[in-house]
Enzyme design. Structure first.
Site, PDB file in Angstrom:
ATOM      1  N   LYS A  49       2.516  -4.069  11.272  1.00  0.00           N
ATOM      2  CA  LYS A  49       1.198  -4.462  11.778  1.00  0.00           C
ATOM      3  C   LYS A  49       1.346  -5.014  13.179  1.00  0.00           C
ATOM      4  O   LYS A  49       2.371  -5.621  13.508  1.00  0.00           O
ATOM      5  CB  LYS A  49       0.563  -5.533  10.882  1.00  0.00           C
ATOM      6  N   ASN A  84     -17.598   0.905   9.915  1.00  0.00           N
ATOM      7  CA  ASN A  84     -17.069   2.241   9.668  1.00  0.00           C
ATOM      8  C   ASN A  84     -16.869   2.506   8.179  1.00  0.00           C
ATOM      9  O   ASN A  84     -17.417   3.465   7.626  1.00  0.00           O
ATOM     10  CB  ASN A  84     -15.748   2.440  10.413  1.00  0.00           C
ATOM     11  N   SER A  91      -3.155   8.769   7.584  1.00  0.00           N
ATOM     12  CA  SER A  91      -2.261   8.535   8.716  1.00  0.00           C
ATOM     13  C   SER A  91      -0.898   9.162   8.450  1.00  0.00           C
ATOM     14  O   SER A  91      -0.277   9.740   9.351  1.00  0.00           O
ATOM     15  CB  SER A  91      -2.101   7.033   8.965  1.00  0.00           C
ATOM     16  N   LYS A  93       0.829  -1.211   0.000  1.00  0.00           N
ATOM     17  CA  LYS A  93       0.000   0.000   0.000  1.00  0.00           C
ATOM     18  C   LYS A  93       0.858   1.254   0.000  1.00  0.00           C
ATOM     19  O   LYS A  93       0.617   2.205  -0.752  1.00  0.00           O
ATOM     20  CB  LYS A  93      -0.914   0.042   1.231  1.00  0.00           C
TER      21      LYS A  93
END
Length: 425
Positions: free
Chosen positions: A117, A232, A359, A105
């Site tokens: 992660k 969400n 982020s 990504k």
């Protein structure tokens, strides 16, 4: 000819070997680019994975020992970046695979990160607010030596949110004895969070939908859309599509799905859903999630969990475009079937990358000590998402491969180049 039992075994293996299937796509991407096998040996697994066990005092006075992980895939480009999930089914293999996906990504979005992660084996739904706080803080203490603003920057993930991030940044700042807002992203605004972070993943998906519709010649205002998942990401995507004039004909949650050919009133569904994002139990004539995936539509958005489109149901998908908002909702075999059937599949490493992009914006703002308004964040996100989509779409055409392999080709190239320049191979 393959027997029925053999097919079932293949499906089961494909659904469980998340890390192995990810490694297979990375190998194909590197071979397509002409890189030596040595580069694959570096990238096929995280450079480091920390497994921790930490004790937490529960409300009843007992002490429970929790298991947690933090995987850092590759830091050749820069510090690693990725969420922390709180879930009873967290495994080391899953965390390592997700760290690799984060690297891809970041490479596609041209971010100065490798993938990371983290996860804690627990079920916050069965814990008190105070217990979740103590678990969050204990995890930070356990992994504090390998994380930090210039090492590895965590963020929210499954069953974690801005409150968890607030506790974690507070604990980290206490350990380091100075304020460290750049240690973690997804924080509340008052603690250095970024505007637009909560809806960033869904907004990124919506931008990909717009671009995919353009290349397929579909007018969004006339499109029929199905969103599997109403949490969400799914609820925000449904709302964005509804507001854009698209006809959202189907949505689902953990208890079932709603499908209405004339379109659903998304505002009404959002008003009626509970705190866990579920709404279908309030209605009669629901269908299953599996049935919803196979209903007629122009654009299908899997926004729930992994392995929803498999080689068992891929041929029944009627959508022209599939945009992955969830992580890993389409298996490798299903990807090939959809591609053969002319479906434009936008993979998760492109479709849901809006979260890591914003982020990154939060981290940049923390480092600068200067914060952007919502319009600036949305404009910067839209620019990066459109560039990422067309970078991958053009690579698919150039190499004559599907969008998933094209995404890995684009995403892995920056890491491979950084590894070469550093002299690791």
């Amino acid at each position: 000819m393959t027997s029925g039992s053999s097919i079932a075994n293949e499906i089961e293996k494909e659904n469980t070997d998340v890390l192995e299937s990810t490694q297979a796509v990375i190998l194909k991407a590197l071979e397509t680019l002409g890189y030596d096998k040595q580069v694959y040996e570096i990238l096929k697994n995280p450079l480091r994975t920390l497994s921790v066990r930490f004790p937490v005092k529960m409300d009843d006075g007992s002490v429970r020992v929790f298991t947690g992980y933090r995987a850092q895939h590759n830091d050749a480009v820069g510090p690693t970046k990725g969420g922390i999930r709180l879930h009873p089914d967290v495994t080391q293999e899953e965390i390592e695979a997700l760290a690799i996906w984060m690297s891809i990504k970041c490479g596609i979005a041209d971010l100065p990160y490798g993938g990371g992660k983290g996860g804690i084996q627990c079920d916050p739904r069965d814990m008190s607010f105070a217990e979740i706080e103590r678990v969050s803080r204990a995890y930070v203490r356990a992994v504090s030596q390998i994380v930090g603003p210039a090492k590895d920057i965590p963020a929210p993930d499954v069953f974690s949110n801005s409150q968890n991030m607030a506790w974690m940044v507070d604990e980290y700042s206490k350990l380091r004895e100075f304020d460290s807002p750049g240690f973690i992203t997804g924080k509340p605004l008052v603690l250095g969070g970024s505007r637009g972070r909560e809806s960033a993943t869904a907004r990124g998906v919506a931008i990909c939908i717009e671009e995919a519709a353009k290349v397929r010649g579909i007018a969004l205002a006339d499109a029929k859309v199905i969103v599997q998942g109403f949490g969400n990401a799914g609820s925000f995507v449904a709302k964005f599509m509804f507001d854009a004039g698209a006809k959202v004909v189907g949505i689902s949650d953990a208890y079932g799905a709603l499908y209405r050919e004339e379109g659903l009133d998304i505002d009404e569904l959002l008003e009626r859903r509970d705190s866990f994002g579920t709404v279908t139990r309030l209605y009669r004539n629901t269908i299953s999630n599996r049935e919803l995936l196979e209903m007629p539509c122009d654009i299908l958005i899997p926004a729930a969990i992994e392995n929803q489109i498999t080689q068992e149901n891929a041929k029944k998908i009627q959508a022209s475009i599939v945009i992955e908002a969830a992580n890993g909702p389409t298996t490798t075999a299903a990807t090939d079937i959809l591609t053969e059937n002319g479906v434009l599949l936008v993979p998760d490493v492109v479709g849901n990358s809006g979260g890591v992009i914003v982020s990154y914006f939060e981290w940049v703002q923390n480092n600068q000590g200067y914060y952007w308004n919502g319009e600036e964040v949305e404009a910067r996100l839209a620019s990066r998402m459109r560039t990422s989509f067309h970078r991958v779409y053009n690579a698919a055409g150039r190499y004559n491969v599907n969008m998933r392999l094209a995404a890995y080709i684009v995403g892995v190239q920056r890491m491979a180049e950084a590894i070469r320049w550093r002299g690791w191979v």
